[in-house]
Design a protein around this motif. Sequence first.
Motif, short mmCIF file in Angstrom:
data_model
loop_
_atom_site.label_atom_id
_atom_site.label_comp_id
_atom_site.label_asym_id
_atom_site.label_seq_id
_atom_site.Cartn_x
_atom_site.Cartn_y
_atom_site.Cartn_z
N SER A 187 18.21 -5.20 -0.47
CA SER A 187 16.75 -5.21 -0.40
C SER A 187 16.08 -5.90 -1.58
O SER A 187 15.03 -6.52 -1.41
N VAL A 188 16.67 -5.80 -2.76
CA VAL A 188 15.99 -6.17 -4.01
C VAL A 188 16.81 -7.18 -4.80
O VAL A 188 18.01 -6.99 -5.01
N PRO A 212 10.64 -7.20 -13.06
CA PRO A 212 11.66 -8.25 -12.95
C PRO A 212 12.22 -8.48 -11.56
O PRO A 212 13.06 -9.36 -11.37
N TYR A 213 11.79 -7.72 -10.55
CA TYR A 213 12.47 -7.75 -9.26
C TYR A 213 11.77 -8.63 -8.23
O TYR A 213 10.58 -8.94 -8.35
N VAL A 245 13.01 0.90 -6.67
CA VAL A 245 14.35 0.65 -7.20
C VAL A 245 15.01 1.96 -7.59
O VAL A 245 16.18 2.21 -7.26
N ASN A 246 14.28 2.83 -8.27
CA ASN A 246 14.84 4.10 -8.70
C ASN A 246 15.21 5.00 -7.52
O ASN A 246 16.11 5.85 -7.63
N ARG A 277 0.81 -1.22 0.00
CA ARG A 277 0.00 0.00 0.00
C ARG A 277 0.84 1.27 0.00
O ARG A 277 0.29 2.38 0.10
N SER A 278 2.15 1.15 -0.14
CA SER A 278 3.01 2.32 0.05
C SER A 278 3.73 2.78 -1.21
O SER A 278 4.40 3.82 -1.19
N GLY A 279 3.63 2.03 -2.30
CA GLY A 279 4.41 2.35 -3.48
C GLY A 279 5.78 1.70 -3.50
O GLY A 279 6.55 1.89 -4.44
N ASP A 280 6.08 0.90 -2.48
CA ASP A 280 7.36 0.20 -2.43
C ASP A 280 7.28 -1.21 -3.02
O ASP A 280 8.31 -1.78 -3.39
#
Length: 578
Positions: free
Chosen positions: A366-367, A396-397, A327-328, A73-76
């Motif tokens: 993290s990713v 892709p992550y 990611v950005n 829900r956060s955009g992450d």
Amino acid sequence: MNKFLSYKLVLAAALFCASCNSFLDVLPRGVANEEDLQNAVGAEKLAVAAYATLGNDHWHEPYTSMWPYGNVRSGDAYKGGLGAADQGEYHQYEIFSTVRADMDKGNRIWTRLYIGVQRANAAIKVLKVLDEASFKDKTKRLAEMRFLRAHYHFLLKILFKKIAYVTDDLEADDIEKLSNDELSDNDLWQKIADDFRFAVDNLPAPRTDVGRPNQTVAKAYLAKTRLYQAYMQDNQNSVTSVNQEYMNEVISLTTEVINSGEFSLFDDIGKNFLWNYDNRSESVFAVQRSKDDGTPIGRIDMSTALNYPMYPGYGCCSFHRPTQNLVNSFRTSDKGLPLFNDFNTVSMKDSVDFIKNTIDPRLDHSVGIPSHPYKYQQNVIYRAATFTREPGTYGPYSAMKEVQQLGCPCLTTAQTYAYPASSKNSSIIRFSDVILWKAEALIEVGRIDEALPLINQIRTRAKNSTNLLKNANGKFMSNYSMDVYKPGENIVWNKANATTALRWERRLEFALEGIRFFDLVRWGIAAETMNNYFVTEKTRVPHLSAANFTKGRDEYLPVPEQQIQRSNSIYKQNNGWN
């Protein structure tokens, strides 16, 4: 299931507990009646049951990782999995616009957390009738149970806002008549704070069992409560003011925790996410996990069992997928600082992008990124085709913090399920969180110069967290470049910039740890942040086409309609959901 479980059910459940640590090494023995538990032995069994609820969540109602509620829900994070219909209610939470008050998952997590409340209250009731002579740990156990009761209410509060605060002195008839709308928002926070304050005043200073809170842990959780309480909200969920008294209390409490000498940062942030570093210096409070402990499936972390990649050895199910926006956000400027305004103008997708751009090292902690070693395993190279489901939908992550390395003794497969899970502890409070709470409070009371070294302490550790981030040839996975904030050289350190730096630091430090959305709501910026996110992210992934955040409504989940009906409409709905 009724609004709350009956006391008899709690008594029966009290004897069900898998081992989490030394004090939870109690095998199931069956069912006891109320009379059997009115003694010191019974009190301990009830306390164990209250502790057991800490880790009794599941992917249908995760409240230790909070990944659907704090990240999706956060955009992450995107929901992930096999399309929008797979665990479809999480998709509804992600896009907000189709959430309903009668959704099953909201009712499930409400019920699970109130089970925790009632188990704590059942233990408190028995403890209160015992004397210190018959049970020398009476006061300590009472403090532990009030700590746990506050913890369960805290989670309910940040999820649902309007909740009933249930205490041990209420009889069944009183509970049935209890309103979730009688107390103000601030009064509810005060109830939670009072329980944590009792724990501070009555828990021992030394830590005798890593799974139990001590005085310092209670101070940390009280500081967290005061921090949330300080952002005063109106009935439309808008932040109307920041309470300076509460912020000053946050400063005092976090200072005591920091100066206690009980906790310290790891030299590398990655150690927080590896099983063999459980209960070490950075862990302030964590849910204790175990496997092969004589119980059917152990105390494994079922809350994140959907989030492992499809790669052989893991096997399922590719949920909890980092967004392109997240990611950005790890891109850095030529001065090694976050790109506060321009981070999302360039999308890093191909392997070369992570070399052409300069990167905060926390990205690779993290990713899971194509062509990079996965979870510090140089022989396991991440490929979207073999690690993910529906990369065309969800990118892709893969999320990586909750996933453990192949071959870890902590990994197992849950009984009757093909899904992997681990006995890695579930972190509730990390020491870096305490440091940044203090920095945030200092900024809010105008002591911005004192906040600077705290934020820089976190950044310095991140800058140095590169030893685990190497390819088999010894070269770094990405082009790491970051620096601390240097007023007059790379930043103007005023309150506005300090606030931005603090909020950015929290996003990067706790990426995909289930915290982000609750920060946005606490700061009063959830609507603008999410709708700005949707503008760009809708052009990248098709499943967000109907996404929209409604200010004054979507900051909280609706009170479950099932609970409103079972309360005979004594419970009232949150703003915007009627």
